[in-house]
Every structure is written in structure tokens, then in C-alpha cells.
Design a protein around this motif. Structure first.
Motif, PDB file in Angstrom:
ATOM      1  N   PHE A 688       0.846  -1.192   0.000  1.00  0.00           N
ATOM      2  CA  PHE A 688       0.000   0.000   0.000  1.00  0.00           C
ATOM      3  C   PHE A 688       0.879   1.240   0.000  1.00  0.00           C
ATOM      4  O   PHE A 688       1.848   1.331   0.753  1.00  0.00           O
ATOM      5  N   PHE A 689       0.528   2.164  -0.835  1.00  0.00           N
ATOM      6  CA  PHE A 689       1.281   3.403  -0.959  1.00  0.00           C
ATOM      7  C   PHE A 689       0.387   4.555  -0.517  1.00  0.00           C
ATOM      8  O   PHE A 689      -0.545   4.945  -1.211  1.00  0.00           O
ATOM      9  N   SER A 690       0.673   5.068   0.677  1.00  0.00           N
ATOM     10  CA  SER A 690      -0.093   6.182   1.227  1.00  0.00           C
ATOM     11  C   SER A 690       0.317   7.477   0.537  1.00  0.00           C
ATOM     12  O   SER A 690       1.313   7.543  -0.191  1.00  0.00           O
ATOM     13  N   ALA A 691      -0.433   8.524   0.820  1.00  0.00           N
ATOM     14  CA  ALA A 691      -0.111   9.819   0.238  1.00  0.00           C
ATOM     15  C   ALA A 691       1.286  10.273   0.643  1.00  0.00           C
ATOM     16  O   ALA A 691       2.087  10.719  -0.191  1.00  0.00           O
ATOM     17  N   GLN A 692       1.611  10.145   1.948  1.00  0.00           N
ATOM     18  CA  GLN A 692       2.930  10.568   2.403  1.00  0.00           C
ATOM     19  C   GLN A 692       4.027   9.695   1.804  1.00  0.00           C
ATOM     20  O   GLN A 692       5.092  10.190   1.439  1.00  0.00           O
ATOM     21  N   ASN A 693       3.752   8.386   1.696  1.00  0.00           N
ATOM     22  CA  ASN A 693       4.746   7.483   1.122  1.00  0.00           C
ATOM     23  C   ASN A 693       5.058   7.866  -0.319  1.00  0.00           C
ATOM     24  O   ASN A 693       6.223   7.869  -0.744  1.00  0.00           O
ATOM     25  N   LEU A 694       4.041   8.214  -1.086  1.00  0.00           N
ATOM     26  CA  LEU A 694       4.254   8.586  -2.486  1.00  0.00           C
ATOM     27  C   LEU A 694       4.999   9.915  -2.592  1.00  0.00           C
ATOM     28  O   LEU A 694       5.844  10.091  -3.485  1.00  0.00           O
ATOM     29  N   ILE A 695       4.713  10.844  -1.687  1.00  0.00           N
ATOM     30  CA  ILE A 695       5.465  12.100  -1.661  1.00  0.00           C
ATOM     31  C   ILE A 695       6.931  11.839  -1.357  1.00  0.00           C
ATOM     32  O   ILE A 695       7.833  12.363  -2.014  1.00  0.00           O
ATOM     33  N   ASP A 696       7.179  11.007  -0.355  1.00  0.00           N
ATOM     34  CA  ASP A 696       8.558  10.693   0.017  1.00  0.00           C
ATOM     35  C   ASP A 696       9.298  10.010  -1.131  1.00  0.00           C
ATOM     36  O   ASP A 696      10.482  10.283  -1.368  1.00  0.00           O
ATOM     37  N   ARG A 697       8.613   9.102  -1.816  1.00  0.00           N
ATOM     38  CA  ARG A 697       9.252   8.406  -2.938  1.00  0.00           C
ATOM     39  C   ARG A 697       9.549   9.372  -4.085  1.00  0.00           C
ATOM     40  O   ARG A 697      10.586   9.265  -4.743  1.00  0.00           O
ATOM     41  N   GLU A 698       8.641  10.292  -4.319  1.00  0.00           N
ATOM     42  CA  GLU A 698       8.875  11.287  -5.365  1.00  0.00           C
ATOM     43  C   GLU A 698      10.104  12.126  -5.041  1.00  0.00           C
ATOM     44  O   GLU A 698      10.971  12.353  -5.891  1.00  0.00           O
ATOM     45  N   GLN A 699      10.210  12.573  -3.782  1.00  0.00           N
ATOM     46  CA  GLN A 699      11.340  13.405  -3.379  1.00  0.00           C
ATOM     47  C   GLN A 699      12.653  12.626  -3.377  1.00  0.00           C
ATOM     48  O   GLN A 699      13.711  13.171  -3.703  1.00  0.00           O
ATOM     49  N   ALA A 700      12.559  11.336  -3.009  1.00  0.00           N
ATOM     50  CA  ALA A 700      13.766  10.516  -2.929  1.00  0.00           C
ATOM     51  C   ALA A 700      14.200   9.986  -4.294  1.00  0.00           C
ATOM     52  O   ALA A 700      15.293   9.444  -4.425  1.00  0.00           O
ATOM     53  N   GLY A 701      13.340  10.105  -5.301  1.00  0.00           N
ATOM     54  CA  GLY A 701      13.657   9.561  -6.609  1.00  0.00           C
ATOM     55  C   GLY A 701      13.468   8.062  -6.687  1.00  0.00           C
ATOM     56  O   GLY A 701      14.046   7.406  -7.553  1.00  0.00           O
ATOM     57  N   ASP A 702      12.637   7.504  -5.793  1.00  0.00           N
ATOM     58  CA  ASP A 702      12.388   6.063  -5.779  1.00  0.00           C
ATOM     59  C   ASP A 702      11.233   5.720  -6.708  1.00  0.00           C
ATOM     60  O   ASP A 702      10.385   6.566  -7.018  1.00  0.00           O
ATOM     61  N   PRO A 703      11.149   4.455  -7.170  1.00  0.00           N
ATOM     62  CA  PRO A 703      10.088   4.071  -8.122  1.00  0.00           C
ATOM     63  C   PRO A 703       8.701   4.151  -7.501  1.00  0.00           C
ATOM     64  O   PRO A 703       8.507   3.913  -6.313  1.00  0.00           O
ATOM     65  N   ILE A 704       7.705   4.487  -8.344  1.00  0.00           N
ATOM     66  CA  ILE A 704       6.308   4.569  -7.946  1.00  0.00           C
ATOM     67  C   ILE A 704       5.508   3.649  -8.859  1.00  0.00           C
ATOM     68  O   ILE A 704       5.641   3.705 -10.076  1.00  0.00           O
ATOM     69  N   PRO A 705       4.672   2.765  -8.312  1.00  0.00           N
ATOM     70  CA  PRO A 705       3.913   1.822  -9.138  1.00  0.00           C
ATOM     71  C   PRO A 705       2.994   2.530 -10.128  1.00  0.00           C
ATOM     72  O   PRO A 705       2.485   3.622  -9.869  1.00  0.00           O
ATOM     73  N   ALA A 706       2.776   1.883 -11.250  1.00  0.00           N
ATOM     74  CA  ALA A 706       1.902   2.434 -12.287  1.00  0.00           C
ATOM     75  C   ALA A 706       0.503   2.653 -11.738  1.00  0.00           C
ATOM     76  O   ALA A 706      -0.022   1.851 -10.971  1.00  0.00           O
ATOM     77  N   GLY A 707      -0.107   3.774 -12.124  1.00  0.00           N
ATOM     78  CA  GLY A 707      -1.461   4.088 -11.706  1.00  0.00           C
ATOM     79  C   GLY A 707      -1.529   4.905 -10.437  1.00  0.00           C
ATOM     80  O   GLY A 707      -2.587   5.448 -10.106  1.00  0.00           O
ATOM     81  N   LEU A 708      -0.422   5.001  -9.691  1.00  0.00           N
ATOM     82  CA  LEU A 708      -0.378   5.770  -8.463  1.00  0.00           C
ATOM     83  C   LEU A 708       0.569   6.943  -8.642  1.00  0.00           C
ATOM     84  O   LEU A 708       1.425   6.932  -9.524  1.00  0.00           O
ATOM     85  N   GLY A 709       0.439   7.953  -7.809  1.00  0.00           N
ATOM     86  CA  GLY A 709       1.397   9.044  -7.895  1.00  0.00           C
ATOM     87  C   GLY A 709       0.848  10.377  -7.444  1.00  0.00           C
ATOM     88  O   GLY A 709      -0.315  10.517  -7.068  1.00  0.00           O
ATOM     89  N   VAL A 710       1.726  11.396  -7.483  1.00  0.00           N
ATOM     90  CA  VAL A 710       1.433  12.749  -7.024  1.00  0.00           C
ATOM     91  C   VAL A 710       1.283  13.660  -8.235  1.00  0.00           C
ATOM     92  O   VAL A 710       2.160  13.692  -9.109  1.00  0.00           O
TER      93      VAL A 710
END
Length: 881
Positions: A688-710
Motif C-alpha cells: 500500500f502506498f499512502s499519500a505521504q509514502n508517495l510524496i517521500d518516494r517522489e522526493q527521494a527519486g524512488d520508483p512509484i507503481p503504475a497508476g499511483l502518484g502525485v
């Protein structure tokens, strides 16, 4: 194997996991001679279905016995287990404002609560109806617990799905005669009010030559705590206060002119924000009550009938700030000629009839349709009451066929139902209609009469709204959730044949389980007509059929091989086969070497496959959004953004490959220790990718699963976030567990024992990416050291608990900042009276260690790893008859 019996008993009763719970007073039991050692009864230990006398087996099992439970000072299974060192990254606890408000879970190895399998007496605990994907520890009464066994190795080959991170087996009390009463009362120091807790139990046991009966009552309760009662809380700054933006979203947010005069609304630059911390209760109350009954009847020397029945009722109350909402998602804008449109020169804000009128400023821009982001404070706070009732009934028969085959068959029925009622929510369509159509009191003849000609919701003065307007704008939400299980099983254990080193033992079994899940919201919420609420209905059913085996081969006198396998067939997605091989080698007396290799799986849960898209106003830490909205408390208190949870019905199961190796050694009678290495690789990971988790991944440059994101606006602020579950490829983690125990007997001067435990994470990575160890929320180490001194009728326990340090943030894959190591001390003094009672006084976190106040997941600190209770002073009394 006399020395090995010493080792087996010592390790079994000494290696106790956990921070507070590691204070174990049960002394190591040593056999008197070879003959006594040979008479040790075979028992079943978590991680294997085959009963044996060598308790230190081929897989690592940590035991928390009743003495350790009492010395912990904890009042619930939830708090007892979440403090274990194996709970590497912490776990969810009851939180106000969450859709899982009344639940609590466990997260072994930091792999997620849905990858930790919880058993009660060897049978899986049903999923929580509130989540559909994790098990609720609140449904287990602490008063019924005899001991807890924690298997820190994968066990899908034995127990099926979800046993990737490990298995927790709660063993309820069995052999007890008499009556035992217990009561505990505790008070925390940091919140000015609230958080008081109490617990108690009553246990009855009786047995005869043929019949054994055990019954009990257990309860625990903890009061609600409001955010304002913590010393570190500052006023919140939600943009859902009284603000507007043009319908094209081209401009910037600004406060409604003159519209920031009510309680808890305040100006922040050009914005009117709302102090949600004035009424939020981040710590929900919990009230758990349970009753349980166990019985056995020996038909003859070979056969017996047994039955277990329990009912656990949990109630939780949470309070959240008044409903935030925006007309942006209602399908229309506030019309340019509305009296509540700040770009309308004739708006109520500028009218001389308004006692709080302000001058119209042409710089506000052209007259146009707008969106309003408002906190409907006139409706009051959002109060959620969650009630859960879990009933569990098992009946079975156990016996011996032909003096060689032990068989057991049983039927189990679990009914787990949750009712949730929410007050103070928003009938969004009606309320926004009032806002748009609001008439401050202009009559058709041109006169002004605020009593007879006024219509609609006054966004400017919410406390002055007529009762009929408030009633029409208010909504009461309802949610009824169920997760039910019907299960039958049949198994047999027997000797296959004899090898030179001993008898080959086998265990085979089959089971069939029907699962039914439903999560039904009220029709208005389901239609998206309720503001300030999130979630949507889901539900479905499936059946699971499994066949499994386990075989123990004594290859040599000091070498044994275990082979196990399990085939699970799910009616909705397919099947999985999970094999496992483990080896136990004793090269010299008191030294055991062990290793295991196995495959595991986790089936996609019914909630993931069936849940509809749902909106939520999530609170997150995001600097760009905070700056755009002018939030003064950024980032510690967070900012609210629009988020959507998206279901994914195409998910498949995830699979795991697990390896473990270890050594257990007792070089002296007073010393034993064990070191175990684990390596876990998960493929096709469900996460599960929460809103904060997706923000952190975006800032860290980590991969984000297709269909999810900021999705961000041109100024960098967040427009909305798509959250949900996805398959993310591969997760790898490895680490070491160290357990060490000493025992010293000083004769008339008493005895002293120590237990040291450490879980050390070596690696945690996703898709071969960077090592996430020491990222925020991922400490490398968790440790505990317990010291227990027993003198006469007195026992003194001192437990030291450590959560390792972490980095504060990650930017462009670079770890930055520092979250310090967190060390707490627990103290307890127990006096055993001559009349068979015990009096205990103690203090958890005796030196009142504060959590480090670094924002995490939208809160002021990491709620999973730490708590803000401060020093919890408690008193416990127990009496046995």
C-alpha cells in the motif's frame, strides 16, 4: 543428550523477545539426571506440527511466558507485542480519524502487518473487518494468555498465506485449577488529561479425572487523549478553513474577506486557516471486554473431545476536527452572482447590513465562479464510535488409532462484525447548495429582513445558522463490516519407519476454509455525498482448500532433516505450493546449528480486490504545498491534500524465498545464547502506498507503481494524489537476531537474571535499489535488556529498551538529518504475600523520555515506533485461590 535437554529448556524459557516484555523471572529448569531428561514429554512448538522433546529446533522460536507478561506492566496483547524487537519498524495502534480507528496490528521485520500471521492456539486469527487485510490484536484478551511464541522464520509451508515475516502464536491458558483475580491501573504523565488505563481478569479452572474446564473474563480500557493536551502541540493550520480559489485553479488561495472571526479560525497571511489541533484526539479510546471458555472431556485413555469458545467486544471512540470540504468535487462552482462569492461586489462580505463587513477591493480580480475550501465548524466535531464483536467457536476430537496414529479433526466458526457510527459529518450536496444559494436577508420588495427573508448557510458566521439549515447540512455516517470464517480440518501424525539414528516421524493434514468479507457504508457516503469522510463499500467471498505434510528424518544421532510442504488452492485467483527444508545439527553437547530454506506466499486480500475508489483529505508533510498555502506549522503539523484510494482487482499473489541459519549454545549452566541470520526476498510485492509514502518516494527519486502518484500544480503544490495497492517487483531484507541469557543463583542472597535481545537489520531494498535501512521509520537496530533480581518474596525488574537512530529525510536518494536513538527504562517491584497474592508497582519509561518531534506521516512524530505517554505509573494486584 542430557546437555541438549539443558540447552533446550534454557533457550526456550530464556530467549524472551521485546522491550518491556523481556523481563523474565521464570528460572531455567535443569533436569536432575539422564532418566529425568528421557521422560520429557513431546510437545508441539510453533513452526512445526511434529511434537518433539528437543525444544531448541531447526527454526528460531522466542517464547514470552506468563511471568514475562506480568513483569511487562502492559495491559493488552497489542502493547505487549508491538514493543518486541522483531517489530522492527513499529506497527499501527488505535488512532482517531483513521478508518481502522479501533484496531492494532503487528509488523514483523518491517514487512507489513499483512505479512505477519497471528494464530490463537495454532489456528489463524480472523482478519479485522475494518481493514480486511490485517489481524486485530485487540480481539485477543490478555487475561486468557498463557504464553506467546514468536517464530521469526517464514512458515507458509506449515500455515499457508501471510506467514512471510513470521508467525505469532498466542497460546491460551489450559491447565489451571482454582480462581485467580487480577487488576491493573495506570496513569501517563505527559498528556495533561486522558490516557489513563485499567485492566483486569477473572480466571476459573477446575478438573477431574475425565473433565477439564477453564473459564475467564478479561478487560482493558484506555481513555481518549486530545492533541491539545500534549505539551508540544501548536495550532494546526489546515487550508480547509475559509478560503477560495478561482474555478480554473489559475490563481492562488486566499481567505474569504472578513470570514475569519470564528473560534479556531485564524489569519495566516492571505489565508484563513483552521486550528484542527484544538479538537482532534489523535489517541482514540479503547475498551476491550472478553469472555472465554475451554473444556476437555476424556472419553477413554485414547480419545477426548475438546471445545474452545470466546467472545471479545471492543469499543473505540475517536474525535476529529469538524468536516472539511470543497465544492470543487461536487460538480459545480459557486456562481459569480452568489452572495457568498468573494469576487461578487454585491457579496454579503461587503454589505453594510453585515456587522463584520469589509470594503470591497477591486484588486480581488474579475467577477467569476470560484471554489471554496471550508471547515464546517457549525456542525461540530466529527465523532466516531466503533464497536467490534468477535465470536470464535471450535469443537474437535483427538485420539489414537491402532496405538500408532494420532488424529485430530475439528470444526471452527468465527463471526467478526464491526459497527461504526459517525456524527458531525457533512451532507455535502445540501450544504453547498445552501452556500451557493445563500440570501443574507434581501426580500423581493427590496427591503432587508435577516429573519424572514434570509436563506441558506452563512459561510461568514457559521455559528449563526438557523437550526433547520444545520440539520439539513449534517449527516450521520454508518459502516457495517464483517469478516467471517467457517473452517474444518483433519490431520494425523505417526511414525513412518525407523532409521539407524531413530524413527522417521510424519504429519499430514487437510483443511477447508470459507471466507466472507463485507464492508458496507451508508448509501449517502457510498454515493460521495458526505463531506469529511472517506472510504467506500467492498465485499466478496472465497474458499481455500489446503493439503500439507511434514516429515522429520533423524539422519544421524546428532543430525536431523525436516521436509515440509503445503498446497493452497484459492477459488478466486489460483493456487500456490510452499515447500520448506530445515536442518538441525548438534556437533557437540549444548551446541545446536540450524538452517532452513523455504518458499512462501501471500494471497491478495478481499478488500484490495473489491474496494471502490474513495476520496480522503489526507494530512501530509510537503514543503512546496505548505509554502504555497502559507502554513506556519509546516512541516511538523502537516497540510491537508486531496487523495484518492484506488482498488486494483488484477493483483496476484506475491511469493517469497526465505533462508535462515543460526547457532544456539549453552557453554555454561548460567549462560546461553543464540544468533540467527535471516534473508527474505519477496517478488511481485503487494504494497500500500499512502499519500505521504508517495510524496517521500517522489522526493527521494524512488520508483512509484503504475497508476499511483502525485499530481502537482504549476506552483509546485499538490493538486491530488492517487493512493492504493500495487505490485512493486522485489523486496529484499536481511538481518541478525541475537538472544543472550544469564542466570546467577546467590543462595540466601537471591538470584539475578539478565536477558539481552537485539534485532539488527542488515539490508532493506526494493527492486535492487538503494538500501532503505535508517530511512525515516526504518531503524537498523532494536534492542532490549532486562534485569531481574529476586530476593525472598520480592522481585525487582529493570528493563532497558532501545529504538535505533534514523535519518530525518531523504532527498534525491541522499539520507539527511538525524533522528536520535530512543532509550527508555521500565521499572517494577513485585511483592508476593503469604496469602498467595501479588502486589506490583512500576513505571514504564520511568525517566519520561519524550519522542523526538520530527514530522512523520502527517503527525508530529512516528506513531508506529514511539509513543507520547511519558512516564506511565501503574499498580497491579492479583490474588489466587
Amino acid at each position: 543428550m542430557y546437555k541438549n535437554s539443558l540447552l533446550a529448556n534454557s533457550v526456550r524459557f530464556a530467549l524472551v523477545g521485546g522491550a518491556a516484555i523481556s523481563a523474565l523471572t521464570v528460572p531455567t529448569v535443569f533436569a536432575a539426571d539422564e532418566e529425568t531428561a528421557d521422560k520429557v514429554e513431546r510437545i508441539e512448538v510453533t513452526g512445526s506440527r511434529i511434537k518433539r522433546t528437543d525444544l531448541e529446533g531447526s527454526v528460531p522460536v522466542t517464547v514470552i511466558d506468563r511471568a514475562a507478561i506480568d513483569l511487562s506492566g502492559q495491559t493488552s496483547v497489542t502493547d505487549l507485542l508491538r514493543n518486541t524487537t522483531f517489530n522492527s519498524t513499529g506497527s499501527f495502534r488505535p488512532q482517531s480519524g483513521s478508518s481502522a480507528q479501533g484496531t492494532a496490528s503487528l509488523d514483523l521485520r518491517g514487512l507489513g502487518s499483512s505479512r505477519t500471521l497471528v494464530l490463537v492456539d495454532g489456528r489463524r486469527l480472523t482478519m479485522s473487518p475494518s481493514t480486511g487485510s490485517s489481524q486485530d490484536l485487540n480481539s485477543i484478551p490478555l487475561g486468557a494468555v498463557e504464553r506467546i511464541e514468536v517464530l521469526t522464520d517464514g512458515a507458509s509451508a506449515i500455515y499457508g498465506s501471510d506467514a512471510i515475516g513470521g508467525v505469532v502464536n498466542v497460546i491460551t491458558r489450559k491447565d489451571f485449577n482454582g480462581i485467580q483475580l487480577s487488576y491493573t491501573e495506570g496513569t501517563p504523565s505527559i498528556p495533561k488529561e486522558g490516557g489513563d488505563r485499567s485492566a483486569g481478569s477473572v480466571l476459573f479452572g477446575s478438573s477431574s479425572e475425565k473433565t477439564t474446564l477453564l473459564a475467564g473474563l478479561s478487560w482493558n480500557k484506555r481513555d481518549i487523549v486530545f492533541a491539545r493536551d500534549y505539551p508540544w502541540i501548536t495550532p494546526g493550520g489546515s487550508t480547509y478553513g475559509n478560503n477560495w480559489i478561482d474555478s480554473g485553479l489559475q490563481g492562488n488561495f486566499a481567505g474569504i474577506p472578513g470570514g475569519c472571526n470564528e473560534e479556531n479560525f485564524y489569519k495566516n497571511g492571505d489565508l484563513c486557516v483552521y486550528n484542527f489541533n484544538a479538537s482532534n484526539a489523535n489517541e482514540a479510546s479503547t475498551d476491550n471486554q472478553s469472555i472465554f471458555l475451554k473444556g476437555e472431556y476424556n472419553i477413554n485413555d485414547d480419545w477426548k473431545i475438546f471445545s474452545n469458545a470466546s467472545a471479545a467486544k471492543t469499543e473505540s471512540f475517536g474525535r476529529y476536527a469538524p468536516a472539511p470540504d470543497t465544492n470543487r468535487f461536487q460538480g459545480y462552482a459557486i456562481a459569480d452572482d452568489s452572495y457568498n462569492n468573494p469576487t461578487n461586489p454585491n457579496a454579503w462580505f461587503y454589505d453594510a447590513n453585515n456587522p463584520n463587513a469589509v470594503a470591497y477591493d477591486p484588486a480581488i480580480g474579475a467577477q467569476q465562479d470560484v471554489h471554496i475550501y471550508h471547515r464546517f465548524a457549525a456542525l461540530g466535531n466529527r465523532d466516531n464510535t466503533v464497536e467490534n464483536l468477535n465470536t470464535d467457536f471450535l469443537i474437535g476430537v483427538n485420539g489414537i488409532i491402532a496405538d500408532t496414529v494420532e488424529v485430530e479433526a475439528g470444526f471452527r466458526r468465527v463471526r467478526n462484525k464491526t459497527n461504526e457510527v459517525g456524527n458531525g459529518y457533512l451532507a455535502a450536496g445540501t450544504a453547498w447548495g445552501y452556500v451557493n444559494d445563500f440570501n443574507p436577508g434581501y426580500c423581493s420588495n427590496g427591503t432587508f429582513d435577516a429573519v424572514n427573508c434570509r436563506y441558506g448557510y452563512d459561510i461568514q458566521n457559521p455559528s449563526s445558522n438557523p437550526d433547520e439549515i444545520l440539520k439539513g447540512s449534517a449527516a450521520t455516517t454508518a459502516r457495517v463490516s464483517q469478516f467471517n470464517i467457517d473452517e474444518i480440518y483433519l490431520n494425523a501424525s505417526f511414525d513412518l519407519f525407523e532409521m539407524p539414528a531413530g524413527m522417521v516421524q510424519a504429519f499430514v493434514g487437510v483443511e477447508h476454509r470459507d471466507e466472507e468479507y463485507s464492508d458496507a457504508y451508508d448509501s449517502q457516503s457510498e454515493a460521495g455525498l458526505v463531506g469529511g469522510s472517506s472510504g467506500n463499500s467492498a465485499g466478496g467471498g472465497r474458499d481455500v482448500t489446503a493439503a500439507y505434510f511434514e516429515t522429520l528424518f533423524p539422519l544421524l544421532d546428532n543430525l536431523e532433516l525436516s521436509v515440509a510442504g503445503r498446497y493452497d488452492k484459492y477459488s478466486d485467483y489460483g493456487s500456490d505450493f510452499s515447500p520448506k527444508v530445515s536442518v538441525r545439527y548438534e556437533p557437540i553437547d549444548a551446541l545446536v546449528l540450524r538452517a532452513s530454506y523455504g518458499l512462501g506466499f501471500r494471497a491478495p486480500t478481499l478488500d484490495i480486490l473489491t474496494q471502490k475508489t474513495a476520496f480522503s483529505a489526507d494530512s501530509v508533510d510537503d514543503l512546496a504545498t505548505c509554502q504555497a498555502f502559507g502554513n506556519p506549522t509546516c512541516p511538523q503539523q502537516g497540510v491537508q491534500i486531496d487523495a484518492y484510494r484506488i482498488a486494483n482487482p488484477d493483483l496476484g499473489s506475491e511469493s517469497s524465498t526465505q533462508m535462515a541459519a543460526g547457532i544456539a549454545y549453552q557453554p555454561f549452566d548460567w549462560l546461553n545464547f543464540a544468533i540467527d541470520y535471516y534473508n527474505i526476498e519477496i517478488e511481485d510485492r503487494i504494497a500500500f502506498f499512502s499519500a505521504q509514502n508517495l510524496i517521500d518516494r517522489e522526493q527521494a527519486g524512488d520508483p512509484i507503481p503504475a497508476g499511483l502518484g502525485v499530481t502537482r500544480r504549476a506552483n509546485g503544490s499538490i493538486d491530488f494524489i492517487n493512493t492504493g495497492y500495487g505490485n512493486e517487483g522485489t523486496l529484499e531484507t536481511s538481518g541478525l537476531d541475537l538472544n543472550l541469557k544469564t542466570n546467577f543463583d546467590f543462595g540466601d542472597a537471591g538470584s539475578f537474571s539478565q536477558t539481552f535481545q537485539m534485532s539488527h537489520m542488515l539490508e532493506y531494498s526494493i527492486d535492487g535499489g538503494r538500501d532503505l535501512v535508517r530511512d525515516p521509520g526504518v531503524p537498523r537496530q532494536r534492542m532490549s535488556l532486562s534485569n531481574v533480581y529476586a530476593f525472598g518474596d520480592f522481585d525487582f525488574a529493570w528493563n532497558i529498551n532501545l529504538v535505533g537512530d534514523q535519518y530525518e529525510d531523504v532527498n534525491n536518494s541522499i539520507q539527511e538529518g538525524h533522528v536520535a536513538t530512543w532509550i527508555t527504562h521500565d521499572l517494577q517491584l513485585t511483592y508476593t504475600t503469604p496469602w498467595n497474592s501479588k502486589l506490583s508497582v512500576g513505571a514504564e519509561n520511568a525517566f519520561e523520555k519524550y519522542p523526538q518531534l520530527i514530522g512523520y506521516d502527517g503527525r508530529e512524530y512516528n506513531y508506529n515506533l514511539y509513543n507520547g505517554w511519558g512516564r506511565v505509573v501503574y499498580f497491579r494486584f492479583s490474588q489466587s485461590f
